[in-house]
Design a protein around this motif. Structure first.
Motif, PDB file in Angstrom:
ATOM      1  N   SER A  50       0.840  -1.205   0.000  1.00  0.00           N
ATOM      2  CA  SER A  50       0.000   0.000   0.000  1.00  0.00           C
ATOM      3  C   SER A  50       0.870   1.249   0.000  1.00  0.00           C
ATOM      4  O   SER A  50       2.080   1.189   0.273  1.00  0.00           O
ATOM      5  CB  SER A  50      -0.901   0.009   1.232  1.00  0.00           C
ATOM      6  N   ASN A  51       0.243   2.384  -0.259  1.00  0.00           N
ATOM      7  CA  ASN A  51       0.967   3.659  -0.186  1.00  0.00           C
ATOM      8  C   ASN A  51       1.482   3.900   1.229  1.00  0.00           C
ATOM      9  O   ASN A  51       2.554   4.479   1.411  1.00  0.00           O
ATOM     10  CB  ASN A  51       0.088   4.806  -0.662  1.00  0.00           C
ATOM     11  N   CYS A  52       0.721   3.456   2.244  1.00  0.00           N
ATOM     12  CA  CYS A  52       1.202   3.600   3.625  1.00  0.00           C
ATOM     13  C   CYS A  52       2.461   2.763   3.844  1.00  0.00           C
ATOM     14  O   CYS A  52       3.425   3.233   4.437  1.00  0.00           O
ATOM     15  CB  CYS A  52       0.123   3.188   4.621  1.00  0.00           C
ATOM     16  N   ALA A  53       2.437   1.524   3.371  1.00  0.00           N
ATOM     17  CA  ALA A  53       3.611   0.662   3.538  1.00  0.00           C
ATOM     18  C   ALA A  53       4.820   1.252   2.829  1.00  0.00           C
ATOM     19  O   ALA A  53       5.956   1.106   3.292  1.00  0.00           O
ATOM     20  CB  ALA A  53       3.309  -0.738   3.017  1.00  0.00           C
ATOM     21  N   LYS A  54       4.596   1.962   1.723  1.00  0.00           N
ATOM     22  CA  LYS A  54       5.699   2.590   0.988  1.00  0.00           C
ATOM     23  C   LYS A  54       6.344   3.731   1.779  1.00  0.00           C
ATOM     24  O   LYS A  54       7.421   4.200   1.421  1.00  0.00           O
ATOM     25  CB  LYS A  54       5.222   3.099  -0.370  1.00  0.00           C
ATOM     26  N   GLU A  55       5.697   4.166   2.857  1.00  0.00           N
ATOM     27  CA  GLU A  55       6.292   5.176   3.738  1.00  0.00           C
ATOM     28  C   GLU A  55       7.264   4.550   4.737  1.00  0.00           C
ATOM     29  O   GLU A  55       7.984   5.254   5.429  1.00  0.00           O
ATOM     30  CB  GLU A  55       5.207   5.957   4.478  1.00  0.00           C
ATOM     31  N   SER A  56       7.271   3.205   4.817  1.00  0.00           N
ATOM     32  CA  SER A  56       8.207   2.508   5.695  1.00  0.00           C
ATOM     33  C   SER A  56       9.621   2.871   5.269  1.00  0.00           C
ATOM     34  O   SER A  56       9.920   2.968   4.080  1.00  0.00           O
ATOM     35  CB  SER A  56       7.997   1.000   5.607  1.00  0.00           C
ATOM     36  N   LYS A  57      10.489   3.090   6.247  1.00  0.00           N
ATOM     37  CA  LYS A  57      11.814   3.609   5.900  1.00  0.00           C
ATOM     38  C   LYS A  57      12.899   3.085   6.825  1.00  0.00           C
ATOM     39  O   LYS A  57      12.635   2.639   7.944  1.00  0.00           O
ATOM     40  CB  LYS A  57      11.799   5.124   5.933  1.00  0.00           C
ATOM     41  N   ILE A  58      14.108   3.169   6.315  1.00  0.00           N
ATOM     42  CA  ILE A  58      15.321   2.890   7.078  1.00  0.00           C
ATOM     43  C   ILE A  58      16.169   4.155   7.048  1.00  0.00           C
ATOM     44  O   ILE A  58      16.374   4.745   5.987  1.00  0.00           O
ATOM     45  CB  ILE A  58      16.104   1.707   6.476  1.00  0.00           C
ATOM     46  N   VAL A  59      16.647   4.561   8.225  1.00  0.00           N
ATOM     47  CA  VAL A  59      17.482   5.756   8.349  1.00  0.00           C
ATOM     48  C   VAL A  59      18.777   5.359   9.058  1.00  0.00           C
ATOM     49  O   VAL A  59      18.756   4.616  10.038  1.00  0.00           O
ATOM     50  CB  VAL A  59      16.758   6.858   9.154  1.00  0.00           C
ATOM     51  N   PHE A  60      19.892   5.870   8.537  1.00  0.00           N
ATOM     52  CA  PHE A  60      21.204   5.616   9.133  1.00  0.00           C
ATOM     53  C   PHE A  60      21.787   6.913   9.661  1.00  0.00           C
ATOM     54  O   PHE A  60      21.776   7.931   8.974  1.00  0.00           O
ATOM     55  CB  PHE A  60      22.169   5.043   8.092  1.00  0.00           C
ATOM     56  N   THR A  61      22.287   6.885  10.904  1.00  0.00           N
ATOM     57  CA  THR A  61      23.087   7.986  11.438  1.00  0.00           C
ATOM     58  C   THR A  61      24.529   7.475  11.504  1.00  0.00           C
ATOM     59  O   THR A  61      24.837   6.404  10.980  1.00  0.00           O
ATOM     60  CB  THR A  61      22.598   8.413  12.839  1.00  0.00           C
ATOM     61  N   ASP A  62      25.398   8.209  12.183  1.00  0.00           N
ATOM     62  CA  ASP A  62      26.795   7.769  12.308  1.00  0.00           C
ATOM     63  C   ASP A  62      26.911   6.374  12.914  1.00  0.00           C
ATOM     64  O   ASP A  62      27.777   5.592  12.538  1.00  0.00           O
ATOM     65  CB  ASP A  62      27.600   8.746  13.172  1.00  0.00           C
ATOM     66  N   THR A  63      26.056   6.062  13.876  1.00  0.00           N
ATOM     67  CA  THR A  63      26.186   4.802  14.601  1.00  0.00           C
ATOM     68  C   THR A  63      24.894   4.008  14.693  1.00  0.00           C
ATOM     69  O   THR A  63      24.915   2.877  15.163  1.00  0.00           O
ATOM     70  CB  THR A  63      26.663   5.068  16.045  1.00  0.00           C
ATOM     71  N   GLU A  64      23.776   4.569  14.270  1.00  0.00           N
ATOM     72  CA  GLU A  64      22.494   3.936  14.519  1.00  0.00           C
ATOM     73  C   GLU A  64      21.712   3.638  13.244  1.00  0.00           C
ATOM     74  O   GLU A  64      21.768   4.382  12.277  1.00  0.00           O
ATOM     75  CB  GLU A  64      21.650   4.849  15.426  1.00  0.00           C
ATOM     76  N   TYR A  65      20.978   2.551  13.308  1.00  0.00           N
ATOM     77  CA  TYR A  65      20.083   2.091  12.246  1.00  0.00           C
ATOM     78  C   TYR A  65      18.672   2.130  12.820  1.00  0.00           C
ATOM     79  O   TYR A  65      18.431   1.618  13.921  1.00  0.00           O
ATOM     80  CB  TYR A  65      20.486   0.663  11.888  1.00  0.00           C
ATOM     81  N   THR A  66      17.736   2.769  12.107  1.00  0.00           N
ATOM     82  CA  THR A  66      16.345   2.786  12.545  1.00  0.00           C
ATOM     83  C   THR A  66      15.457   2.385  11.378  1.00  0.00           C
ATOM     84  O   THR A  66      15.512   2.996  10.317  1.00  0.00           O
ATOM     85  CB  THR A  66      15.921   4.183  13.050  1.00  0.00           C
ATOM     86  N   LYS A  67      14.642   1.346  11.604  1.00  0.00           N
ATOM     87  CA  LYS A  67      13.664   0.921  10.598  1.00  0.00           C
ATOM     88  C   LYS A  67      12.286   1.183  11.184  1.00  0.00           C
ATOM     89  O   LYS A  67      11.952   0.677  12.253  1.00  0.00           O
ATOM     90  CB  LYS A  67      13.819  -0.551  10.246  1.00  0.00           C
TER      91      LYS A  67
END
Length: 140
Positions: A50-67
């Motif tokens: 869905s379009n909502c699921a397409k908003e799911s994301k992964i972000v990387f900082t210097d040391t951290e991973y967030t999904k």
């Protein structure tokens, strides 16, 4: 004639080198990058997302991973699951170690090729058998 041949060889060599570089993963490009879900495959089955699921994301900082995964009806998307961890880089693979607030023990294998990030992990299917779950993310 010899100069034209040399110019053509130089142009071909430049083209081949520039094509190869576009697929190489540079770890410096990872920090601050955001990747959005593009496709999901579970076993041999590709799923419509869905379009909502397409908003799911992964972000990387210097040391951290967030999904962060999103669900809901279009126009009313809400975060449904968030996983935070640390990561290390080995070649074009990213090794994730989840933190305390994760609700799963599975640690995904992440690879980057060109502008696509592929997250691979195993989940139990209806038969109880471990089945590959592949999620492909792209930068927007």
């Amino acid at each position: 004639m010899g100069n034209i041949f040399k110019a053509v060889l130089v142009a071909i060599a430049f083209f081949v080198m520039s094509c190869g570089k576009s697929d190489n993963f540079d770890p410096k490009d990872l920090v601050g990058s955001t990747w959005y879900l593009e496709s999901v495959t579970f076993g041999d089955t590709s799923y419509h997302i869905s379009n909502c699921a397409k908003e799911s994301k992964i972000v990387f900082t210097d040391t951290e991973y967030t999904k962060t995964e999103y669900a809901g009806t279009d126009g009313n998307c809400t975060p449904s699951n968030k996983q935070v961890g640390t990561y290390t880089i080995s070649g074009n693979a990213i090794l994730v170690k989840y933190g305390y607030n994760s609700n799963t023990n599975a640690e995904p294998k992440i690879t980057i090729s060109g502008k696509k990030l592929t997250l691979s992990e195993y989940k139990k299917g209806n038969t109880g058998k471990e089945t590959p779950l592949i999620k492909v993310f792209v930068r927007r």
